[in-house]
Design an enzyme around this catalytic site. Sequence first.
Site, PDB file in Angstrom:
ATOM      1  N   PRO A   1      15.056  35.233  63.515  1.00 33.61           N
ATOM      2  CA  PRO A   1      16.167  34.345  63.477  1.00 33.61           C
ATOM      3  C   PRO A   1      16.549  34.522  61.889  1.00 33.61           C
ATOM      4  O   PRO A   1      15.911  34.549  61.072  1.00 33.61           O
ATOM      5  CB  PRO A   1      15.603  33.165  63.914  1.00 33.61           C
ATOM      6  CG  PRO A   1      14.189  33.085  63.672  1.00 33.61           C
ATOM      7  CD  PRO A   1      13.733  34.666  64.118  1.00 33.61           C
ATOM      8  N   MET A   2      17.881  34.876  61.948  1.00 30.12           N
ATOM      9  CA  MET A   2      18.433  34.942  60.596  1.00 30.12           C
ATOM     10  C   MET A   2      19.781  34.135  60.642  1.00 30.12           C
ATOM     11  O   MET A   2      20.811  34.700  61.062  1.00 30.12           O
ATOM     12  CB  MET A   2      18.507  36.307  60.167  1.00 30.12           C
ATOM     13  CG  MET A   2      17.289  37.085  59.880  1.00 30.12           C
ATOM     14  SD  MET A   2      17.545  38.891  59.165  1.00 30.12           S
ATOM     15  CE  MET A   2      17.823  39.670  60.782  1.00 30.12           C
TER      16      MET A   2
ATOM     17  N   CYS B   1      11.312  27.295  57.628  1.00 26.30           N
ATOM     18  CA  CYS B   1      12.324  27.346  56.426  1.00 26.30           C
ATOM     19  C   CYS B   1      12.249  26.440  55.109  1.00 26.30           C
ATOM     20  O   CYS B   1      11.784  25.239  55.568  1.00 26.30           O
ATOM     21  CB  CYS B   1      13.644  26.960  57.168  1.00 26.30           C
ATOM     22  SG  CYS B   1      15.128  27.012  56.025  1.00 26.30           S
TER      23      CYS B   1
ATOM     24  N   LYS C   1       7.744  28.986  64.823  1.00 28.84           N
ATOM     25  CA  LYS C   1       7.620  29.880  64.041  1.00 28.84           C
ATOM     26  C   LYS C   1       7.325  29.380  62.691  1.00 28.84           C
ATOM     27  O   LYS C   1       8.129  28.306  62.370  1.00 28.84           O
ATOM     28  CB  LYS C   1       9.139  30.711  63.797  1.00 28.84           C
ATOM     29  CG  LYS C   1       8.853  31.592  62.364  1.00 28.84           C
ATOM     30  CD  LYS C   1      10.177  32.649  62.749  1.00 28.84           C
ATOM     31  CE  LYS C   1      10.342  33.567  61.760  1.00 28.84           C
ATOM     32  NZ  LYS C   1      11.005  33.003  60.340  1.00 28.84           N
TER      33      LYS C   1
ATOM     34  N   HIS D   1       5.383  33.641  59.930  1.00 33.12           N
ATOM     35  CA  HIS D   1       5.772  34.525  58.701  1.00 33.12           C
ATOM     36  C   HIS D   1       4.759  34.429  57.751  1.00 33.12           C
ATOM     37  O   HIS D   1       4.268  33.375  57.179  1.00 33.12           O
ATOM     38  CB  HIS D   1       7.029  33.670  58.107  1.00 33.12           C
ATOM     39  CG  HIS D   1       7.646  34.440  57.125  1.00 33.12           C
ATOM     40  ND1 HIS D   1       8.714  34.153  56.206  1.00 33.12           N
ATOM     41  CD2 HIS D   1       7.138  35.552  56.109  1.00 33.12           C
ATOM     42  CE1 HIS D   1       8.896  34.787  55.416  1.00 33.12           C
ATOM     43  NE2 HIS D   1       7.733  35.910  55.141  1.00 33.12           N
TER      44      HIS D   1
ATOM     45  N   ARG E   1      14.858  41.334  57.847  1.00 29.16           N
ATOM     46  CA  ARG E   1      15.699  42.136  56.943  1.00 29.16           C
ATOM     47  C   ARG E   1      15.832  43.528  57.208  1.00 29.16           C
ATOM     48  O   ARG E   1      17.103  44.291  57.062  1.00 29.16           O
ATOM     49  CB  ARG E   1      15.204  41.800  55.398  1.00 29.16           C
ATOM     50  CG  ARG E   1      15.502  40.447  54.892  1.00 29.16           C
ATOM     51  CD  ARG E   1      14.687  40.153  53.774  1.00 29.16           C
ATOM     52  NE  ARG E   1      13.407  40.081  53.991  1.00 29.16           N
ATOM     53  CZ  ARG E   1      12.617  39.526  53.218  1.00 29.16           C
ATOM     54  NH1 ARG E   1      12.815  39.418  51.887  1.00 29.16           N
ATOM     55  NH2 ARG E   1      11.068  39.734  53.552  1.00 29.16           N
TER      56      ARG E   1
HETATM   57  C1  LIG Z   1      19.682  36.107  55.710  1.00 24.78           C
HETATM   58  C2  LIG Z   1      18.313  35.347  56.428  1.00 24.78           C
HETATM   59  C3  LIG Z   1      18.523  34.330  57.375  1.00 24.78           C
HETATM   60  C4  LIG Z   1      17.127  33.546  57.652  1.00 24.78           C
HETATM   61  N1  LIG Z   1      17.436  32.662  58.613  1.00 24.78           N
HETATM   62  C5  LIG Z   1      16.155  32.324  59.163  1.00 24.78           C
HETATM   63  C6  LIG Z   1      16.537  31.281  60.223  1.00 24.78           C
HETATM   64  O1  LIG Z   1      17.360  30.809  60.634  1.00 24.78           O
HETATM   65  N2  LIG Z   1      15.294  30.782  60.908  1.00 24.78           N
HETATM   66  C7  LIG Z   1      13.958  31.189  60.717  1.00 24.78           C
HETATM   67  O2  LIG Z   1      13.063  30.926  61.140  1.00 24.78           O
HETATM   68  N3  LIG Z   1      13.999  32.178  59.628  1.00 24.78           N
HETATM   69  C8  LIG Z   1      14.963  32.792  59.065  1.00 24.78           C
HETATM   70  N4  LIG Z   1      14.812  33.614  58.127  1.00 24.78           N
HETATM   71  C9  LIG Z   1      13.560  34.173  57.644  1.00 24.78           C
HETATM   72  C10 LIG Z   1      13.250  35.371  58.790  1.00 24.78           C
HETATM   73  O3  LIG Z   1      13.469  35.188  59.967  1.00 24.78           O
HETATM   74  C11 LIG Z   1      11.740  36.040  58.584  1.00 24.78           C
HETATM   75  O4  LIG Z   1      10.834  35.261  58.705  1.00 24.78           O
HETATM   76  C12 LIG Z   1      11.911  36.571  57.035  1.00 24.78           C
HETATM   77  O5  LIG Z   1      13.003  37.199  56.580  1.00 24.78           O
HETATM   78  C13 LIG Z   1      10.611  37.438  56.927  1.00 24.78           C
HETATM   79  O6  LIG Z   1      10.983  38.712  57.706  1.00 24.78           O
HETATM   80  P1  LIG Z   1      11.485  40.279  57.269  1.00 24.78           P
HETATM   81  O7  LIG Z   1      10.438  40.467  56.076  1.00 24.78           O
HETATM   82  O8  LIG Z   1      11.052  41.146  58.407  1.00 24.78           O
HETATM   83  O9  LIG Z   1      12.788  40.023  56.886  1.00 24.78           O
HETATM   84  C14 LIG Z   1      16.202  34.228  57.620  1.00 24.78           C
HETATM   85  C15 LIG Z   1      16.036  35.398  56.793  1.00 24.78           C
HETATM   86  C16 LIG Z   1      17.069  35.804  56.187  1.00 24.78           C
HETATM   87  C17 LIG Z   1      17.204  37.160  55.573  1.00 24.78           C
END
Ligand SMILES: Cc1cc2nc3c(=O)[nH]c(=O)nc-3n(C[C@H](O)[C@H](O)[C@H](O)COP(=O)(O)O)c2cc1C
Length: 328
Positions: A13-14, A96, A135, A167, A230
């Site tokens: 989720p992002m 978060c 999460k 995470h 990402r």
């Molecule tokens: C732009 C952005 C927005 C995010 N929004 C959320 C979110 O709404 N909910 C959530 O659980 N994590 C959110 N995250 C965290 C990601 O879900 C993820 O846990 C984190 O980026 C680590 O994973 P990665 O290293 O593969 O990016 C967000 C990350 C990014 C970059």
Amino acid sequence: MKDVLERKFCVAPMMGYTTPYARNLYRIMSKKAFLFSEMIATKTLIHSKNTHSIIANDNQNPIAMQVGGSDYHDLKKCSNIAYELNYNEINLNVGCPSKAVQKGSFGACLMQDKNLVKNCLSAMHINKNIEVSIKCRIGIGRNFNYDYFEEFIDEILKSGIKIVYVHARNAILNGFSPKDNRNIPPLNYGFVSKIKQKYPDINFILNGGIDTIQKAIDLSKIYDGIMVGRLIQNNPFCLKNIDTLFFNGQSSYKVSEDTIIEYFNYIKPKIGTDSIYRLLSPLLNIFFGVANGKKFKIDIHTNMKSNNFAKLEEIFLSFVKEKSLLIN
Ligand SMILES: Cc1cc2nc3c(=O)[nH]c(=O)nc-3n(C[C@H](O)[C@H](O)[C@H](O)COP(=O)(O)O)c2cc1C
């Protein structure tokens, strides 16, 4: 077994990225990747009339809706809404770290109240057709403490949930921005391996720092599934091989002008109902690191200012045509 297979490859989720539009683009390339909505606060979901552009599910299954909240009654209502919208899963955000989220008493700060989280998850179980999941992080603060993580998991599993996305970093609630919190606290996949040994029947999906498809493949052989954020934000076209690599699909998808045409056909009826930025955001990073990409990027931003969708489609088409070899 079914759960493990369906969540072998998840798109995290992002907020601002995993919009219904982005999810549509992802689905053009992968039918199997498990998708997530952006996080939506429970109160917004229940009381706002303008949630469609966050939660719409245009047959994008398998998919989870992620919510942030800690009021049992609200969470139950949200499960019902997710079920009505045909989501496969409702996921509670306990990761978060933002100030605003802490103020609303949800997100990562909930790791400090495992009993409350357990009760939240219990309230979210409304029927067997919608899965409930969480999460979370591996801890709070600067120090690693496996016992703290294990005690948290011990308690929340009493709610009956079977899927935990981790995470694998601590969240630092003071002085760090959400961006810092995605980069600075060190990763510790070992905690996820260790908790899996204690709970072999629970699906622990690993998230954090998986920044290449090769890493995702390697880790998916060790963990029940992996979740990437990402990597997809920066290059959604990574999804083109996922069904083959992770789900024994027949043949990989090839990104072509048809991909862009199909995507624009989907967003055209939505022009005016949401910002041009949200409609195009899943495509805005595709120029990064590609030769002459900067020129395309400047062109795109100029035409976004004038809302010239026809021209924008043309630029994306010529980019994909010109860079076909590079992006496939
Ligand atoms: C732009 C952005 C927005 C995010 N929004 C959320 C979110 O709404 N909910 C959530 O659980 N994590 C959110 N995250 C965290 C990601 O879900 C993820 O846990 C984190 O980026 C680590 O994973 P990665 O290293 O593969 O990016 C967000 C990350 C990014 C970059």
